[in-house]
Write an enzyme that holds these catalytic residues in place. Structure first.
Site, PDB file in Angstrom:
ATOM      1  N   SER A 186     -10.303   9.469   8.803  1.00  0.00           N
ATOM      2  CA  SER A 186      -9.547   9.241   7.578  1.00  0.00           C
ATOM      3  C   SER A 186      -9.505  10.740   6.967  1.00  0.00           C
ATOM      4  O   SER A 186      -9.085  11.486   7.649  1.00  0.00           O
ATOM      5  CB  SER A 186     -10.410   8.404   6.557  1.00  0.00           C
ATOM      6  OG  SER A 186      -9.662   7.872   5.615  1.00  0.00           O
TER       7      SER A 186
ATOM      8  N   ASP B 271      -2.900  -0.244  10.588  1.00  0.00           N
ATOM      9  CA  ASP B 271      -3.880   0.552   9.517  1.00  0.00           C
ATOM     10  C   ASP B 271      -2.862   0.752   8.183  1.00  0.00           C
ATOM     11  O   ASP B 271      -1.901   1.426   8.212  1.00  0.00           O
ATOM     12  CB  ASP B 271      -4.034   1.717  10.202  1.00  0.00           C
ATOM     13  CG  ASP B 271      -5.129   2.698   9.370  1.00  0.00           C
ATOM     14  OD1 ASP B 271      -4.982   2.348   8.177  1.00  0.00           O
ATOM     15  OD2 ASP B 271      -5.515   3.647   9.812  1.00  0.00           O
TER      16      ASP B 271
ATOM     17  N   HIS C 125      -8.361   0.335   9.541  1.00  0.00           N
ATOM     18  CA  HIS C 125      -8.577   2.011   9.395  1.00  0.00           C
ATOM     19  C   HIS C 125      -9.888   2.367  10.045  1.00  0.00           C
ATOM     20  O   HIS C 125     -10.001   3.546  10.015  1.00  0.00           O
ATOM     21  CB  HIS C 125      -8.500   2.272   7.789  1.00  0.00           C
ATOM     22  CG  HIS C 125      -8.435   3.554   7.635  1.00  0.00           C
ATOM     23  ND1 HIS C 125      -7.476   4.293   7.932  1.00  0.00           N
ATOM     24  CD2 HIS C 125      -9.506   4.283   6.711  1.00  0.00           C
ATOM     25  CE1 HIS C 125      -7.714   5.610   7.409  1.00  0.00           C
ATOM     26  NE2 HIS C 125      -8.880   5.517   6.884  1.00  0.00           N
TER      27      HIS C 125
END
Lengths: 263, 374
Positions: free
Chosen positions: A95, A217, A245
């Site tokens: 991320s 995602d 995610h």
């Protein structure tokens, strides 16, 4: 205080192995890697840590100035590399840490051998001709959501959460015992994460890079993964079967295999 | 009795919404209560939509970054506050509890419009309180800076420096002040301490600073200047009193002649090559009696010697039951006497601060005048 203590660094695996450093994203801490990291311990030196302000890091080391940009977080990565004297590092960033990893590698390229970017996004907010997936209004809503979910963090619970738990009974009462931190810090990290624009940093990245892109995602949609792939010279893009995610939690085997095939 | 039917009814019409999802959040079952709460039709949801897609966008990010990881790490999550989007538009604020069962996730949805609204109000109130606190702090800081000169004047023949440190974290306006300014016959140094803290004390501090400057303009003696201040404070009808020292400096090549009077203030320290001594004759607190007892004393300060003015925040600094006291002050000053005025002042305040682990119980103000050019 050492960086090891400040960032709650955990080192495991082969002391003489190539270092693999796993960096967590916004929302949780090094626990995000608990299903992935052990798979590298046989032949690598595995480094896990929490950014200052997250997990079991030393919250007193948090400074709003230093952590007002992703560079401050990249400095955490570099500080750890310096203290442990790591070179030829494989940095696996999830991320927002994918971009933090790019910033760290751009700052000290000689330290890093490879980058693995899991669900990267250089810019979350839509811009002229660029689709990040969110509007400024959406991010405002996220901040409200964070404000509404501070409830697990009371002044009574804070010492337990921060790790000086000499009252284990209290620990058991914790409703959500992972992924929690001081709501003020979480809020600022969210702002830095979702309001940053690091598109220009991608082209400067000279470290061999693997991008792992999940299906469906919502945080980092496929077009964003393709954008990152196009922007980082010579990067490799792997489309995963995993959805969501967090493939490091939802599809650890696929994540491990993808990283391994790149090393 | 039809147990299955009864439990079926409990599932469908329970006073909370029930959701069953697959590992990626795809809805596998929703109960009637959830359908009624949100207005979505079950057939539009089941097998077609993931639960996070029903959330407003901000909460969707929260779901992916917090809720899903929590479920994966601890197989349950409780009291997660999010808003569902209603079919007809608008939001449904809820609290979610969830457990992982095999590869399914079971979620309870508690409608919480009133509670969430109330929490938002509390949150707003807290934010306002924090904002007010920050503003008060800033006001105190700015007001405080008006009680000391922004910079010390450069004065030929003497070196002069001042240090001020607020009590605590500086949330409140303190009563200490000092000033250095030119007068008809040379220069004046004043340093004082108004009783108490906060706005009321600030009024008197402000009054003291301009009264002293006004009174000095007539070329009066220090005792006359302090008398004028005494009268001004009494006339103001304030219940606050203060202590102050006023010194008149006459500078010559051979040093500096200091005439000073004490209005209830601790006597300044004269640092000489042979040691230290106190200056002045104790006088009356200011702002209480109409005719205070104030005495002028004159002393010559030779080049290299210094006079140190201070407030009781120095000597009364406390660590447990122990006071910083005059002897520690004297030791600190003698150890620093060869430094310049700023060095002496910083050394003293530094030791007082360290003595209290860097959190001062009372404000501290120190002014040092050293004879001879810097």
């Amino acid at each position: 205080m050492t960086v090891t203590v400040r960032n709650h660094v955990n080192v495991s695996g082969r002391p003489d192995g190539r270092p693999v450093m796993f960096a967590h994203g916004f929302g949780c801490d090094q626990n995000m890697w608990r299903l992935v990291a052990p798979a590298f311990e046989d032949d690598h030196r595995v480094v896990l840590f929490d950014y200052v302000g997250m997990g079991r890091s030393d919250l007193s080391a948090y400074s709003p100035e230093r952590y007002s940009t992703l560079d401050g977080y990249a400095q955490d990565v570099l500080d750890i590399c310096h203290e442990l004297d790591l070179t030829d590092v494989v940095l696996v960033g999830h991320s927002v840490s994918a971009l933090i990893g790019v910033l760290a590698a751009n700052a000290e390229p000689e330290r890093f051998g490879k980058l693995v970017l899991v669900g990267p996004s250089p810019r979350y907010i839509d811009d002229d001709g660029y689709t990040g997936g969110f509007s400024a209004q959406d991010i405002e809503e996220l901040l409200e959501s964070l404000d509404s979910n501070y409830l697990g963090w009371s002044s009574e619970m804070a010492p337990v959460i921060m790790g000086n738990a000499d009252r284990p009974a209290l620990g058991e009462e914790l409703t959500n015992s992972f992924c929690r931190t001081d709501p003020q810090i979480a809020r600022r990290f969210a702002q830095v994460t979702f309001l940053s624009d690091n598109r220009a940093d991608l082209a400067r990245c000279g470290t061999p890079t693997l991008i792992l892109q999940c299906a469906d995602d919502v945080i980092a949609p496929e077009p964003v993964g393709r954008y990152v792939h196009a922007a980082i010279p010579g990067s490799r893009l792997v489309m995963m079967r995993a959805t969501g995610h967090c493939p490091n939690l939802s599809a650890p085997e696929e994540t491990i295999a993808a990283i391994r095939s790149f090393l | 009795m039809d147990v299955t039917g009864e439990f079926e009814e409990l599932f469908e019409d329970a006073p909370c919404g029930f959701l069953v999802t697959g590992p990626d959040g795809t809805l596998r079952r929703v109960n009637r209560t959830f359908v009624e709460l949100t207005g979505h039709r079950a057939e539009d949801l089941v097998g077609r939509v993931r639960v996070q897609e029903l959330l407003v966008v901000g909460d969707r990010i929260f779901y992916e970054t917090h809720f899903a990881p929590l479920l994966a790490l601890q197989s349950s999550a409780r009291e997660i506050a999010v808003d569902f989007r209603r079919a007809a538009g608008g939001r449904l604020p809820v609290l979610l509890n969830a457990v992982v069962k095999g590869e399914e996730v079971w979620i309870c949805v508690f409608a919480a419009t009133d509670r969430r609204g109330y929490e938002r109000e509390l949150l707003r109130a807290r934010q306002q309180a924090e904002q007010a606190r920050r503003e008060a702090h800033e006001l105190a800081r700015v007001l405080q800076t008006s009680f000391i000169p922004p910079a010390m004047p450069a004065i030929a023949g003497i070196d002069v420096a001042g240090v001020y440190r607020p009590a605590g974290r500086g949330e409140e306006v303190g009563g200490d002040f000092y000033d250095v300014y030119e007068t008809a016959g040379g220069w004046a140094v004043v340093l004082g301490d108004v009783e108490g803290k906060g706005a009321q004390a600030a009024v008197v501090t402000s009054l003291a600073r301009y009264s002293l400057r006004a009174a000095s303009a007539h070329g009066s003696t220090p005792s006359a200047v302090l008398s004028a201040l005494n009268q001004a404070v009494i006339d103001r009808g304030s219940e606050r009193f203060l202590t102050a020292v006023h010194a008149q400096l006459t500078i010559s090549p051979g040093g500096c002649r200091v005439t000073l009077a004490l209005g209830g203030h601790p006597p300044p320290v004269h640092l000489t090559p042979s040691g230290s001594r106190r200056l002045g004759v104790p006088g009356t607190l200011l702002g209480i009696l109409p005719a205070p007892h104030l005495v002028d004393v004159t002393v010559d300060v030779r080049p290299g010697e210094a006079v140190v003015f201070y407030t009781d925040g120095v000597t009364d600094a406390q660590r447990g039951r122990e006071f910083f006291g005059e002897r520690r002050m004297e030791r600190a000053l003698l150890a620093a006497r060869d430094e310049d005025a700023a060095g002496i002042a910083e050394r003293l305040v530094g030791e007082v601060s360290a003595f209290q682990s860097d959190v001062l119980a009372d404000d501290v103000a120190v002014v040092v005048v050293k004879a001879g050019a810097r």
